[in-house]
Design an enzyme around this catalytic site. Structure first.
Site, PDB file in Angstrom:
ATOM      1  N   ASP A  67       0.819  -1.207   0.000  1.00 14.57           N
ATOM      2  CA  ASP A  67       0.000   0.000   0.000  1.00 14.57           C
ATOM      3  C   ASP A  67       0.858   1.264   0.000  1.00 14.57           C
ATOM      4  O   ASP A  67       2.077   1.207   0.157  1.00 14.57           O
ATOM      5  CB  ASP A  67      -0.963   0.004   1.203  1.00 14.57           C
ATOM      6  CG  ASP A  67      -0.290  -0.454   2.500  1.00 14.57           C
ATOM      7  OD1 ASP A  67       0.949  -0.436   2.561  1.00 14.57           O
ATOM      8  OD2 ASP A  67      -1.003  -0.812   3.439  1.00 14.57           O
ATOM      9  N   ASN A 135      -7.471  -2.857  14.582  1.00 16.19           N
ATOM     10  CA  ASN A 135      -8.859  -3.219  14.256  1.00 16.19           C
ATOM     11  C   ASN A 135      -8.937  -4.425  13.317  1.00 16.19           C
ATOM     12  O   ASN A 135      -9.981  -4.707  12.748  1.00 16.19           O
ATOM     13  CB  ASN A 135      -9.596  -2.024  13.645  1.00 16.19           C
ATOM     14  CG  ASN A 135      -8.966  -1.564  12.334  1.00 16.19           C
ATOM     15  OD1 ASN A 135      -7.999  -2.157  11.863  1.00 16.19           O
ATOM     16  ND2 ASN A 135      -9.507  -0.510  11.747  1.00 16.19           N
ATOM     17  N   HIS A 137      -7.232  -4.801  10.465  1.00 18.92           N
ATOM     18  CA  HIS A 137      -7.006  -4.568   9.029  1.00 18.92           C
ATOM     19  C   HIS A 137      -5.689  -5.183   8.588  1.00 18.92           C
ATOM     20  O   HIS A 137      -4.751  -5.327   9.373  1.00 18.92           O
ATOM     21  CB  HIS A 137      -7.107  -3.080   8.663  1.00 18.92           C
ATOM     22  CG  HIS A 137      -5.963  -2.215   9.084  1.00 18.92           C
ATOM     23  ND1 HIS A 137      -6.075  -1.232  10.046  1.00 18.92           N
ATOM     24  CD2 HIS A 137      -4.680  -2.158   8.658  1.00 18.92           C
ATOM     25  CE1 HIS A 137      -4.916  -0.611  10.167  1.00 18.92           C
ATOM     26  NE2 HIS A 137      -4.054  -1.161   9.347  1.00 18.92           N
ATOM     27  N   GLU A 142      -9.704  -2.050   5.384  1.00 15.99           N
ATOM     28  CA  GLU A 142     -10.338  -1.675   6.637  1.00 15.99           C
ATOM     29  C   GLU A 142     -11.634  -2.470   6.866  1.00 15.99           C
ATOM     30  O   GLU A 142     -12.197  -3.019   5.914  1.00 15.99           O
ATOM     31  CB  GLU A 142     -10.656  -0.176   6.606  1.00 15.99           C
ATOM     32  CG  GLU A 142      -9.429   0.734   6.581  1.00 15.99           C
ATOM     33  CD  GLU A 142      -8.818   0.950   7.966  1.00 15.99           C
ATOM     34  OE1 GLU A 142      -8.866   0.030   8.817  1.00 15.99           O
ATOM     35  OE2 GLU A 142      -8.282   2.043   8.202  1.00 15.99           O
TER      36      GLU A 142
HETATM   37  C1  GLP Z   1      -0.507   0.128   8.518  1.00 14.62           C
HETATM   38  C2  GLP Z   1      -0.089  -0.696   7.312  1.00 14.62           C
HETATM   39  C3  GLP Z   1      -0.301  -2.174   7.565  1.00 14.62           C
HETATM   40  C4  GLP Z   1       0.324  -2.558   8.893  1.00 14.62           C
HETATM   41  C5  GLP Z   1      -0.316  -1.777  10.006  1.00 14.62           C
HETATM   42  C6  GLP Z   1       0.211  -2.131  11.376  1.00 14.62           C
HETATM   43  O1  GLP Z   1      -1.869   0.254   8.591  1.00 14.62           O
HETATM   44  N1  GLP Z   1      -0.831  -0.314   6.146  1.00 14.62           N
HETATM   45  O2  GLP Z   1       0.268  -2.916   6.501  1.00 14.62           O
HETATM   46  O3  GLP Z   1       0.170  -3.941   9.113  1.00 14.62           O
HETATM   47  O4  GLP Z   1      -0.068  -0.403   9.754  1.00 14.62           O
HETATM   48  O5  GLP Z   1       1.343  -1.364  11.657  1.00 14.62           O
HETATM   49  P1  GLP Z   1       2.344  -1.650  12.834  1.00 14.62           P
HETATM   50  O6  GLP Z   1       3.153  -2.827  12.419  1.00 14.62           O
HETATM   51  O7  GLP Z   1       3.165  -0.401  12.947  1.00 14.62           O
HETATM   52  O8  GLP Z   1       1.531  -1.909  14.047  1.00 14.62           O
END
Ligand code: GLP
Length: 240
Positions: A67, A135, A137, A142
Site C-alpha cells: 500500500d 482493528n 485490518h 479496513e
Molecule cells: C498500517 C499498514 C499495515 C500494517 C499496520 C500495522 O496500517 N498499512 O500494513 O500492518 O499499519 O502497523 P504496525 O506494524 O506499525 O503496528
C-alpha cells in the site's frame, strides 16, 4: 491456521526472517509481497544482516508492496516508498526496477488500481508478509460490510489514522486516504506470513482463533487460505 508463539519481538522477527530467507534461497527469483509498519522492521533488519554476512542474494527477487498513502510522493519521508528504502532496500541488493508499489500520486486511480492488480496477477506472489492493524485490518483493507477484493482507494478509519499519528509531527499531516492491494491479490499469494507483536494486537489476533470469516475483522479472511503462518510474540498471543 498455523499460529506460532515466540517469547519476544526479536525471536519472532528472527523466525520470520529465516522463513523468508529460505524462500529466497530455494527460489532466487521469488516474488515477495512486502509490508510496512513497525512490526516487520526487525525482520528487515535480520534480512540485511543475512545479506551482508551470509550471502543472501536478492538480485533476482521481485517485490510488490501492499500500500501507499494518497498524495505522498516516493521521496516524501512519510511515504511507504521511503520507509522501504530506509528499512530494507538500501541494505540489500534488490534491483530498483524489481520493486513495485501502488502509486499514491496517480493521475487516474481507476487505471492505477487495475494496473496494480494486473501486475500482481502477472508476477504471482510467492510469499506475502503481513502485519495487522489494531482493528484487524491487513494492508489498508479496513473493516467493512464485505471483504474488499480488488486494489482500491480507501478512506482510513479513525482508529487507523490515530494509530498512524505517531509517525507524523502534526495530527493534521496524517493522511486520510491510501491506495491498497485488495484481499484478492493478498489471498492469491502461495504462502502468507502474518506477524503481530505487542499487547495492542492481542484482540485482533484472538479473532483468528474463532474460525469465523468476518469482514469487520478483515484479517479473518486468512482463515480461507491454506498456507498461512501466523508468528506472534507472547503479548500478541495473550488472548488466544
Ligand atoms: C498500517 C499498514 C499495515 C500494517 C499496520 C500495522 O496500517 N498499512 O500494513 O500492518 O499499519 O502497523 P504496525 O506494524 O506499525 O503496528
Amino acid at each position: 491456521m498455523n499460529i506460532q508463539v515466540y517469547k519476544n519481538y526479536e525471536a519472532m522477527s528472527l523466525a520470520a526472517a529465516n522463513l523468508l530467507a529460505a524462500q529466497v534461497r530455494l527460489k532466487p527469483t521469488s516474488v515477495l509481497g512486502l509490508a510496512t509498519g513497525s512490526t516487520p522492521i526487525g525482520l528487515y533488519r535480520e534480512l540485511i544482516r543475512q545479506h551482508q554476512t551470509a550471502d543472501l542474494d536478492f538480485s533476482r527477487v521481485r517485490t510488490v508492496n501492499l500500500d501507499e498513502y494518497l498524495g505522498l510522493a516516493p521521496d516524501n519521508p512519510q511515504s511507504y516508498h521511503y520507509f522501504m528504502r530506509e528499512q530494507l532496500f538500501s541494505g540489500i541488493n534488490l534491483q530498483p526496477e524489481n520493486c513495485h508499489f501502488p502509486d499514491g500520486c496517480a493521475a487516474d486511480f481507476d487505471q492505477e488500481t487495475d494496473r496494480y492488480d494486473q501486475l500482481c496477477r502477472e508476477l504471482g506472489i510467492d510469499l506475502q508478509i503481513l502485519g495487522i492493524g489494531r482493528n484487524g485490518h491487513i494492508a489498508f483493507n479496513e473493516p467493512a460490510d464485505t471483504f474488499p477484493v480488488p486494489t482500491h482507494v480507501v478512506d482510513l478509519t479513525p482508529s487507523t489514522i490515530e494509530a498512524n499519528r505517531r509517525f507524523f509531527e502534526r495530527a493534521e499531516d496524517v493522511p486520510r486516504k491510501a491506495i491498497t492491494m485488495g484481499l484478492g491479490a493478498i489471498m492469491s499469494a502461495r504462502r502468507i506470513l502474518l506477524l503481530a507483536a505487542g499487547e495492542e494486537k492481542a484482540e485482533a489476533i484472538s479473532y483468528l482463533k474463532q474460525g469465523k470469516a468476518d469482514p469487520q475483522v478483515p484479517a479473518t479472511i486468512l482463515l480461507l487460505h491454506t498456507n498461512v503462518t501466523c508468528l506472534v510474540d507472547e503479548a500478541a498471543a495473550s488472548r488466544l
